[in-house]
Design a protein around this motif. Structure first.
Motif, PDB file in Angstrom:
ATOM      1  N   VAL A 177      16.299 -54.270 117.589  1.00  0.00           N
ATOM      2  CA  VAL A 177      16.051 -55.455 116.681  1.00  0.00           C
ATOM      3  C   VAL A 177      17.424 -56.050 116.385  1.00  0.00           C
ATOM      4  O   VAL A 177      18.464 -55.395 116.080  1.00  0.00           O
ATOM      5  N   LYS A 178      17.401 -57.524 116.352  1.00  0.00           N
ATOM      6  CA  LYS A 178      18.635 -58.148 116.046  1.00  0.00           C
ATOM      7  C   LYS A 178      18.252 -58.823 114.852  1.00  0.00           C
ATOM      8  O   LYS A 178      17.240 -59.556 114.828  1.00  0.00           O
ATOM      9  N   MET A 228      16.147 -63.940 109.789  1.00  0.00           N
ATOM     10  CA  MET A 228      15.711 -63.890 111.233  1.00  0.00           C
ATOM     11  C   MET A 228      15.556 -62.629 111.973  1.00  0.00           C
ATOM     12  O   MET A 228      16.716 -61.835 111.608  1.00  0.00           O
ATOM     13  N   GLN A 229      14.515 -62.278 112.599  1.00  0.00           N
ATOM     14  CA  GLN A 229      14.655 -60.871 113.212  1.00  0.00           C
ATOM     15  C   GLN A 229      14.061 -60.960 114.648  1.00  0.00           C
ATOM     16  O   GLN A 229      12.866 -61.668 114.938  1.00  0.00           O
ATOM     17  N   MET A 259      25.232 -56.121 122.113  1.00  0.00           N
ATOM     18  CA  MET A 259      25.713 -57.454 121.958  1.00  0.00           C
ATOM     19  C   MET A 259      24.647 -58.638 122.311  1.00  0.00           C
ATOM     20  O   MET A 259      24.000 -58.424 123.156  1.00  0.00           O
ATOM     21  N   SER A 260      24.904 -59.769 121.564  1.00  0.00           N
ATOM     22  CA  SER A 260      23.874 -60.735 121.570  1.00  0.00           C
ATOM     23  C   SER A 260      24.077 -61.514 122.908  1.00  0.00           C
ATOM     24  O   SER A 260      24.919 -62.086 123.316  1.00  0.00           O
ATOM     25  N   THR A 261      22.784 -61.892 123.656  1.00  0.00           N
ATOM     26  CA  THR A 261      22.962 -62.694 124.834  1.00  0.00           C
ATOM     27  C   THR A 261      22.821 -64.193 124.244  1.00  0.00           C
ATOM     28  O   THR A 261      22.495 -64.331 123.216  1.00  0.00           O
ATOM     29  N   HIS A 262      23.163 -65.114 125.046  1.00  0.00           N
ATOM     30  CA  HIS A 262      22.884 -66.716 124.679  1.00  0.00           C
ATOM     31  C   HIS A 262      21.317 -66.863 124.230  1.00  0.00           C
ATOM     32  O   HIS A 262      21.270 -67.495 123.347  1.00  0.00           O
ATOM     33  N   ASP A 263      20.455 -66.224 125.001  1.00  0.00           N
ATOM     34  CA  ASP A 263      19.186 -66.413 124.752  1.00  0.00           C
ATOM     35  C   ASP A 263      18.766 -65.778 123.401  1.00  0.00           C
ATOM     36  O   ASP A 263      18.042 -66.377 122.660  1.00  0.00           O
ATOM     37  N   ASP A 264      19.420 -64.643 123.004  1.00  0.00           N
ATOM     38  CA  ASP A 264      19.282 -64.343 121.711  1.00  0.00           C
ATOM     39  C   ASP A 264      19.727 -65.165 120.780  1.00  0.00           C
ATOM     40  O   ASP A 264      18.999 -65.365 119.687  1.00  0.00           O
ATOM     41  N   GLN A 265      20.782 -65.872 120.987  1.00  0.00           N
ATOM     42  CA  GLN A 265      21.672 -66.562 120.136  1.00  0.00           C
ATOM     43  C   GLN A 265      20.577 -67.796 119.463  1.00  0.00           C
ATOM     44  O   GLN A 265      20.477 -68.193 118.435  1.00  0.00           O
ATOM     45  N   GLU A 266      19.785 -68.395 120.863  1.00  0.00           N
ATOM     46  CA  GLU A 266      18.928 -69.489 120.478  1.00  0.00           C
ATOM     47  C   GLU A 266      17.736 -69.133 119.684  1.00  0.00           C
ATOM     48  O   GLU A 266      17.179 -69.754 119.003  1.00  0.00           O
ATOM     49  N   GLU A 267      17.195 -67.808 120.060  1.00  0.00           N
ATOM     50  CA  GLU A 267      16.050 -67.218 119.415  1.00  0.00           C
ATOM     51  C   GLU A 267      16.406 -66.970 117.906  1.00  0.00           C
ATOM     52  O   GLU A 267      15.622 -67.095 117.139  1.00  0.00           O
ATOM     53  N   LEU A 268      17.406 -66.880 117.594  1.00  0.00           N
ATOM     54  CA  LEU A 268      18.072 -66.541 116.184  1.00  0.00           C
ATOM     55  C   LEU A 268      18.282 -67.690 115.401  1.00  0.00           C
ATOM     56  O   LEU A 268      19.033 -67.639 114.287  1.00  0.00           O
ATOM     57  N   LYS A 269      18.340 -68.886 116.034  1.00  0.00           N
ATOM     58  CA  LYS A 269      18.414 -70.261 115.244  1.00  0.00           C
ATOM     59  C   LYS A 269      17.208 -70.372 114.546  1.00  0.00           C
ATOM     60  O   LYS A 269      16.011 -70.239 114.787  1.00  0.00           O
ATOM     61  N   VAL A 324      26.017 -68.364 109.594  1.00  0.00           N
ATOM     62  CA  VAL A 324      25.595 -67.092 109.645  1.00  0.00           C
ATOM     63  C   VAL A 324      26.215 -66.098 108.545  1.00  0.00           C
ATOM     64  O   VAL A 324      27.472 -66.232 108.393  1.00  0.00           O
ATOM     65  N   TYR A 325      25.403 -65.726 107.337  1.00  0.00           N
ATOM     66  CA  TYR A 325      25.884 -64.792 106.613  1.00  0.00           C
ATOM     67  C   TYR A 325      25.960 -63.382 106.823  1.00  0.00           C
ATOM     68  O   TYR A 325      26.802 -62.675 106.229  1.00  0.00           O
ATOM     69  N   ALA A 326      25.240 -62.873 107.683  1.00  0.00           N
ATOM     70  CA  ALA A 326      25.310 -61.368 108.378  1.00  0.00           C
ATOM     71  C   ALA A 326      24.283 -61.271 109.307  1.00  0.00           C
ATOM     72  O   ALA A 326      23.354 -62.173 109.672  1.00  0.00           O
ATOM     73  N   GLU A 327      24.609 -60.540 110.188  1.00  0.00           N
ATOM     74  CA  GLU A 327      24.108 -60.183 111.396  1.00  0.00           C
ATOM     75  C   GLU A 327      24.279 -58.554 111.908  1.00  0.00           C
ATOM     76  O   GLU A 327      25.352 -58.060 111.788  1.00  0.00           O
ATOM     77  N   TRP A 328      23.101 -58.252 112.177  1.00  0.00           N
ATOM     78  CA  TRP A 328      23.254 -56.481 112.603  1.00  0.00           C
ATOM     79  C   TRP A 328      22.242 -56.203 113.388  1.00  0.00           C
ATOM     80  O   TRP A 328      21.236 -56.982 113.729  1.00  0.00           O
TER      81      TRP A 328
END
Length: 201
Positions: free
Chosen positions: A176-177, A125-126, A1-11, A187-191
Motif C-alpha cells: 500500500v502507498k 489517497m491509497q 519507491m513509487s513509480t511514475h504510474d503510482d505518482q499519477e494514480e496518487l494524484k 503532498v503533506y505526507a507519504e508512506w
C-alpha cells in the motif's frame, strides 16, 4: 519507491471548472473582513486570529500522526494503529505484513495536526497493489482546516469498506502507498506499508 504510474494514480481527482484559490496564511485569513464581528468570532473559534499564528511557519503545514484500521470484529484489546513517526515499524510491515481478517467490515481513521496556515481540499489517497498489479484505489476527502485553537489533533473516520475474501485473496501480501495531498498537489505526507488477508485477525 513509487513509480511514475503510482505518482499519477496518487494524484487527487480534479473537479471540472474548479480552480483552487491562492494559498493564504492563517494571519492573512485573520485580517480578511476584520470589520465583520460575526465572521471574526467564527474565525476565532477556529483559532484564526491576528497574531495567533506566531512567527514560526518554517515547519510542515500538516503533521500526519496516525493511521488506524478499525473493525467491530477486532478482538477486544487489539488495535491496528500506525504511528507515522515510527518509520522503522512501517518499513517492517514489508517483511511482516499486518493481518486483516477476510470478508469483514472495517474503516480507516487518520489523525493529523495543522501546524500553521489554512489547508484546503485535503485528501487521503491509497493505492493497493499485489504482485505489482493495482487491485484497489481509495480517495477520501479530509476537508479544509485551520490550526486547532487548542493545538489538538483532528481525526477523520472514513466510510466502512469490506475486506476481500477467498483463497485467492489470501494468497500473497498487499503493498500500500498512502498519501495526504491537497488540491494544489502539495503532498503533506507519504508512506508505504503492507498487509495480508487471513481467516482470523
Amino acid at each position: 519507491m513509487s513509480t511514475h504510474d503510482d505518482q499519477e494514480e496518487l494524484k487527487p481527482t480534479a473537479t471540472p471548472g474548479y480552480k483552487p484559490s491562492a494559498a493564504k496564511t492563517a494571519e492573512e485569513y485573520a485580517k480578511l473582513d476584520a470589520e465583520d464581528e460575526s465572521l471574526a468570532r467564527w474565525k476565532a473559534s477556529l483559532g484564526i486570529t491576528p497574531g495567533a499564528e506566531g512567527a514560526d511557519t518554517s515547519g510542515p503545514k500538516v503533521t500526519v500522526l496516525t493511521l488506524e484500521l478499525d473493525s467491530p470484529t477486532l478482538p477486544a484489546g487489539k488495535k491496528i494503529i500506525f504511528n507515522l513517526s515510527d518509520t522503522a515499524k512501517l518499513a517492517d510491515t514489508k517483511k511482516n505484513p499486518i493481518v486483516i481478517k477476510e470478508g469483514v467490515e472495517y474503516n480507516v481513521r487518520i489523525t493529523f495536526k495543522v501546524n500553521h496556515s489554512i489547508i484546503s481540499g485535503v485528501r487521503y489517497m491509497q493505492l493497493v497493489k499485489r504482485a505489482g498489479v493495482k487491485v484497489d484505489k481509495m480517495e477520501q476527502m479530509l476537508g479544509s482546516y485551520g490550526p486547532h485553537p487548542k493545538g489538538e489533533a483532528y481525526a477523520k473516520n472514513f466510510d466502512p469498506e469490506e475486506s476481500p475474501s477467498g483463497m485467492l485473496a489470501r494468497s500473497g501480501s498487499y503493498n500500500v502507498k498512502s498519501r495526504v495531498i491537497d488540491d494544489d498537489g502539495e503532498v503533506y505526507a507519504e508512506w508505504e506499508w503492507s498487509f495480508k488477508l487471513a481467516k482470523e485477525w
